[in-house]
Design an enzyme around this catalytic site. Structure first.
Site, PDB file in Angstrom:
ATOM      1  N   TYR A 127       0.869  -1.170   0.000  1.00  0.00           N
ATOM      2  CA  TYR A 127       0.000   0.000   0.000  1.00  0.00           C
ATOM      3  C   TYR A 127       0.913   1.229   0.000  1.00  0.00           C
ATOM      4  O   TYR A 127       2.042   1.167  -0.464  1.00  0.00           O
ATOM      5  CB  TYR A 127      -0.930  -0.091   1.218  1.00  0.00           C
ATOM      6  CG  TYR A 127      -2.104   0.850   1.229  1.00  0.00           C
ATOM      7  CD1 TYR A 127      -2.894   1.033   0.096  1.00  0.00           C
ATOM      8  CD2 TYR A 127      -2.430   1.557   2.379  1.00  0.00           C
ATOM      9  CE1 TYR A 127      -3.976   1.889   0.115  1.00  0.00           C
ATOM     10  CE2 TYR A 127      -3.519   2.418   2.412  1.00  0.00           C
ATOM     11  CZ  TYR A 127      -4.281   2.581   1.273  1.00  0.00           C
ATOM     12  OH  TYR A 127      -5.347   3.442   1.298  1.00  0.00           O
ATOM     13  N   ARG A 180      -6.115  10.223 -10.931  1.00  0.00           N
ATOM     14  CA  ARG A 180      -5.500  10.951  -9.818  1.00  0.00           C
ATOM     15  C   ARG A 180      -4.976   9.941  -8.797  1.00  0.00           C
ATOM     16  O   ARG A 180      -5.571   9.733  -7.749  1.00  0.00           O
ATOM     17  CB  ARG A 180      -6.530  11.895  -9.180  1.00  0.00           C
ATOM     18  CG  ARG A 180      -5.924  12.918  -8.228  1.00  0.00           C
ATOM     19  CD  ARG A 180      -6.979  13.459  -7.286  1.00  0.00           C
ATOM     20  NE  ARG A 180      -7.606  12.426  -6.477  1.00  0.00           N
ATOM     21  CZ  ARG A 180      -7.062  11.882  -5.391  1.00  0.00           C
ATOM     22  NH1 ARG A 180      -5.868  12.259  -4.985  1.00  0.00           N
ATOM     23  NH2 ARG A 180      -7.719  10.946  -4.718  1.00  0.00           N
ATOM     24  N   LYS A 198      -5.533  -2.247  -2.658  1.00  0.00           N
ATOM     25  CA  LYS A 198      -6.671  -2.061  -1.754  1.00  0.00           C
ATOM     26  C   LYS A 198      -7.327  -3.397  -1.422  1.00  0.00           C
ATOM     27  O   LYS A 198      -7.648  -3.682  -0.259  1.00  0.00           O
ATOM     28  CB  LYS A 198      -7.707  -1.135  -2.398  1.00  0.00           C
ATOM     29  CG  LYS A 198      -7.262   0.306  -2.547  1.00  0.00           C
ATOM     30  CD  LYS A 198      -7.478   1.090  -1.270  1.00  0.00           C
ATOM     31  CE  LYS A 198      -7.147   2.559  -1.446  1.00  0.00           C
ATOM     32  NZ  LYS A 198      -7.399   3.361  -0.258  1.00  0.00           N
ATOM     33  N   GLU A 270     -12.074   4.684  -6.527  1.00  0.00           N
ATOM     34  CA  GLU A 270     -10.739   4.987  -6.014  1.00  0.00           C
ATOM     35  C   GLU A 270      -9.955   5.836  -7.009  1.00  0.00           C
ATOM     36  O   GLU A 270      -9.833   5.484  -8.188  1.00  0.00           O
ATOM     37  CB  GLU A 270      -9.980   3.676  -5.760  1.00  0.00           C
ATOM     38  CG  GLU A 270      -8.720   3.839  -4.954  1.00  0.00           C
ATOM     39  CD  GLU A 270      -8.989   4.203  -3.501  1.00  0.00           C
ATOM     40  OE1 GLU A 270      -8.208   5.006  -2.958  1.00  0.00           O
ATOM     41  OE2 GLU A 270      -9.954   3.681  -2.926  1.00  0.00           O
ATOM     42  N   ASP A 271      -9.445   6.970  -6.529  1.00  0.00           N
ATOM     43  CA  ASP A 271      -8.508   7.795  -7.294  1.00  0.00           C
ATOM     44  C   ASP A 271      -9.056   8.281  -8.639  1.00  0.00           C
ATOM     45  O   ASP A 271      -8.335   8.316  -9.644  1.00  0.00           O
ATOM     46  CB  ASP A 271      -7.182   7.050  -7.491  1.00  0.00           C
ATOM     47  CG  ASP A 271      -6.397   6.976  -6.193  1.00  0.00           C
ATOM     48  OD1 ASP A 271      -6.813   7.621  -5.218  1.00  0.00           O
ATOM     49  OD2 ASP A 271      -5.377   6.269  -6.142  1.00  0.00           O
ATOM     50  N   ASP A 293     -13.612   5.997  -1.534  1.00  0.00           N
ATOM     51  CA  ASP A 293     -12.673   5.931  -0.419  1.00  0.00           C
ATOM     52  C   ASP A 293     -11.926   7.240  -0.218  1.00  0.00           C
ATOM     53  O   ASP A 293     -11.648   7.639   0.911  1.00  0.00           O
ATOM     54  CB  ASP A 293     -11.680   4.786  -0.638  1.00  0.00           C
ATOM     55  CG  ASP A 293     -10.779   4.571   0.568  1.00  0.00           C
ATOM     56  OD1 ASP A 293     -11.298   4.492   1.684  1.00  0.00           O
ATOM     57  OD2 ASP A 293      -9.554   4.505   0.387  1.00  0.00           O
ATOM     58  N   ASP A 294     -11.594   7.931  -1.301  1.00  0.00           N
ATOM     59  CA  ASP A 294     -10.858   9.193  -1.183  1.00  0.00           C
ATOM     60  C   ASP A 294     -11.695  10.260  -0.493  1.00  0.00           C
ATOM     61  O   ASP A 294     -11.160  11.135   0.196  1.00  0.00           O
ATOM     62  CB  ASP A 294     -10.440   9.689  -2.568  1.00  0.00           C
ATOM     63  CG  ASP A 294      -9.603   8.657  -3.314  1.00  0.00           C
ATOM     64  OD1 ASP A 294      -8.523   8.318  -2.823  1.00  0.00           O
ATOM     65  OD2 ASP A 294     -10.063   8.180  -4.360  1.00  0.00           O
ATOM     66  N   ASN A 435       0.099  12.284   0.660  1.00  0.00           N
ATOM     67  CA  ASN A 435       1.079  11.230   0.456  1.00  0.00           C
ATOM     68  C   ASN A 435       1.340  11.060  -1.038  1.00  0.00           C
ATOM     69  O   ASN A 435       0.535  11.503  -1.849  1.00  0.00           O
ATOM     70  CB  ASN A 435       0.631   9.924   1.121  1.00  0.00           C
ATOM     71  CG  ASN A 435      -0.722   9.439   0.633  1.00  0.00           C
ATOM     72  OD1 ASN A 435      -0.983   9.384  -0.567  1.00  0.00           O
ATOM     73  ND2 ASN A 435      -1.599   9.088   1.548  1.00  0.00           N
TER      74      ASN A 435
END
Length: 606
Positions: A127, A180, A198, A270-271, A293-294, A435
């Site tokens: 991760y 992203r 994930k 996600e992303d 999730d973001d 991050n």
């Protein structure tokens, strides 16, 4: 059907179907040979069945693989120790990542056992932060399919693509379009590393069965010029498709996923890019079992840290003033859940929104910007004051008690900003969440040094402990991995159709309760990573309890023991027998009339 008439791909497809229904280990060798389902050799080739040197002598002989392995027989614990020795010899984290991928490709059970037992060491590899580098290098390290790719060229045929995935009992999908990825930008098809990572944590941390997990990448191109010119790039070499054509592809994917796997299928976004992330969450949250999730997972873990901090600062959520640096998916998601938390304390929505200030690349969110560069989801936090691009001036003016960074702008929390936070707060709360570590708004060392060790600090990526004035501060990582595996397990166990923000607030409350006084004394606002598996189970149980209390569970009757329900949906991390169970019958059933014990014997009784 003759074995010669059955292709290996057909056998493996049937094998995976049997694995999904937990029947594979109960098929004997004769069945393999006569029905063409699984041969003994498939137990070595198929990672779901392979045990490596842990096959017993009886299993090796009965399956017809005796001699194909060295004579040494190892236990699972011995295999784990060997894996630890091997991975410790790699100096580069990317090499460790590749080793783990290869382990996953040959022995699934051993891979997940290693992750779940050494989670503090392994999670930064599978991760954040290593997964970001793995995505950047995905075209080079790609070896074996570990997910499903749907492209813009597959419009009108997404369901047919989904049917190519060999598992039929999929309960959870993690999907990205790669626009992203973390703080790294548009990585296109190489963003597949995120869904894979994930879902590995779904299993390692919460025990979601791996065959029920599907990583997906929707490839509509990339705007990354480096990848478009890279001969090793593995995705479509074209600029990103957007607009109506793109939206229709996502709509088709959602409908196809439900048609293939059912209405209860959990779909985690996600992303995705900011605008698409909020757009799809608003569009699908009341018609599908989905979350982002973001937006929501990040919000849950940040709110968990703030709830835990109340034990030190002795302030309710409503008594804080929050200042965000960044107004993207993560920031807006956190703000929205903070509003929900303050509402639960009795505040109105309008009052709660006034407690939250936001600053992005264009400056402070103010109403004057509404027609120019404010998205709809940002307007509720815009203030009716003069615009400014001076972040330090805003810190000094509003005197926030909580500073939250979600900008991917390294050094945004400079010495002057941190000093100002110290001047207006006895115990300033500073969350530098961006991050990987290279884009964090500040390091924990900087935060503790400038605030003279008084701040309560959390980061988005792992950092080493900080030494100051003879005291060791351990940095708490606001990691979504505390949240999404447990939420997913609870959703799967209870059969929830739609996932509300209250579920993420419930998860935050569970996590905060796991933070002990000893943890707080070390600087931790989160429970140690060593407790994350237990944390995931408790979140799952809390989600199940919430689902039945609110009448949104679809599995009936309601079980009395919610923990037992959750555990019944978990993966077994131990090797299981590769041979069918056998048992004895009374002898008279073989020889009821005193005939010869050998039914093929020609001997006659005299």
């Amino acid at each position: 059907m003759s074995l010669l008439l059955v292709s290996r791909s057909q056998r493996i497809f049937k094998l995976k179907h049997l694995i999904s229904s937990n029947r594979a280990p109960t098929i004997n060798r004769t069945f393999f040979e006569t029905n063409g389902q699984i041969r003994g050799i498939d137990h070595l080739r198929e990672p779901k069945l392979n045990k490596g040197l842990a096959f017993t002598l009886n299993e090796r002989q009965s399956l017809g693989i005796h001699g194909l392995l060295p004579p040494k027989i190892r236990t699972l614990d011995e295999q784990l120790e060997l894996c630890r020795i091997v991975i410790s010899r790699y100096k580069e984290d990317l090499n460790k990542y590749v080793y783990l991928v290869e382990l996953h490709d040959r022995n699934e059970k051993l891979f997940f056992r290693l992750l779940t037992e050494d989670i503090e060491k392994m999670m930064p590899i599978v991760y954040t932060p290593t997964v970001g580098l793995a995505c950047q290098k995905f075209g080079v390290i790609f070896r074996r399919p570990r997910g499903l790719f749907v492209t813009i060229n597959d419009r009108g045929h997404v369901y047919e693509v989904l049917k190519n995935w060999p598992e039929m009992d999929v309960r959870a999908i993690v999907v990205t379009d790669g626009e992203r990825i973390l703080g790294l930008g548009d990585l296109g098809a190489q963003g597949m590393g995120i869904p894979v990572g994930k879902l590995a944590l779904y299993t390692a941390l919460a025990g979601v069965k791996p065959h029920q997990c599907l990583p997906m990448l929707i490839d509509v191109g990339t705007n990354n010029e480096e990848f478009l010119n890279d001969p090793l790039y593995i995705g479509l070499k074209q600029k990103r498709v957007s607009g109506e054509e793109y939206d229709e592809l996502i709509d088709e994917f959602m409908a196809a996923a439900v048609k293939r796997y059912g209405q209860n299928t959990l779909i985690q976004f996600e992303d995705f890019g900011n605008k698409n992330a909020f757009k799809f969450l608003a569009r699908y949250r009341d018609t599908y079992c989905t979350f982002n999730d973001d937006i929501q997972g990040t919000a849950s873990i940040v709110v968990a840290g703030l709830i835990a901090s109340q034990k030190i600062v002795e302030k309710t959520m409503s008594e804080h003033t929050f200042l965000f640096f960044g107004a993207g998916e993560a920031a807006i998601g956190i703000a929205n859940l903070l509003v929900r938390a303050m509402e639960s304390e009795g505040m109105s929505t309008e009052q709660a929104c006034q407690k939250i200030w936001m600053f992005d690349k264009h400056g402070l969110l103010v109403l004057e910007r509404e027609k120019e560069n404010l998205d709809a989801h940002m307007v509720r936090y815009a203030k009716d004051i003069c615009p400014t691009k001076d972040f330090l001036a805003i810190v000094k003016e509003i005197k926030p008690s909580v500073l939250i960074g979600a900008s991917a702008v390294a050094g945004a929390f400079n010495e002057e900003v941190l000093k100002s936070m110290r001047e207006c707060n006895e115990r300033p709360i500073i969350f530098a969440l961006s991050n990987p570590t290279a884009v964090a708004e500040c390091t924990p060392q900087q935060a503790y040094d400038v605030t003279e060790g008084t701040c309560l600090f959390a980061s988005g990526s792992p950092f080493p402990p900080v030494q100051r004035d003879g005291k060791t501060f351990i940095t708490g990582q606001g990691n979504n991995a505390y949240v999404f595996p447990g939420v997913a397990l609870g959703v799967i166990a209870s059969g929830i159709h739609h996932i509300s923000d209250d579920i993420f607030l419930t998860a935050a409350q569970v996590i905060s309760r796991k933070v002990s006084e000893e943890d707080l004394s070390k600087g931790l606002l989160y429970p140690p990573l060593s407790s994350i598996k237990q944390c995931s189970i408790e979140i799952a149980v809390a989600v199940v309890e919430y689902a039945y209390k609110e009448g949104i569970a679809s599995r009936y009757p309601e079980p009395e023991d919610k923990l037992a329900l959750v555990k019944s949906h978990q993966y077994c991390f131990r090797y299981e027998p590769s041979l069918p169970a056998t048992w004895a019958w009374p002898e008279q059933h073989f020889n009821p009339h005193g005939a010869s014990k050998d039914p093929c014997s020609n001997n006659k009784q005299k």
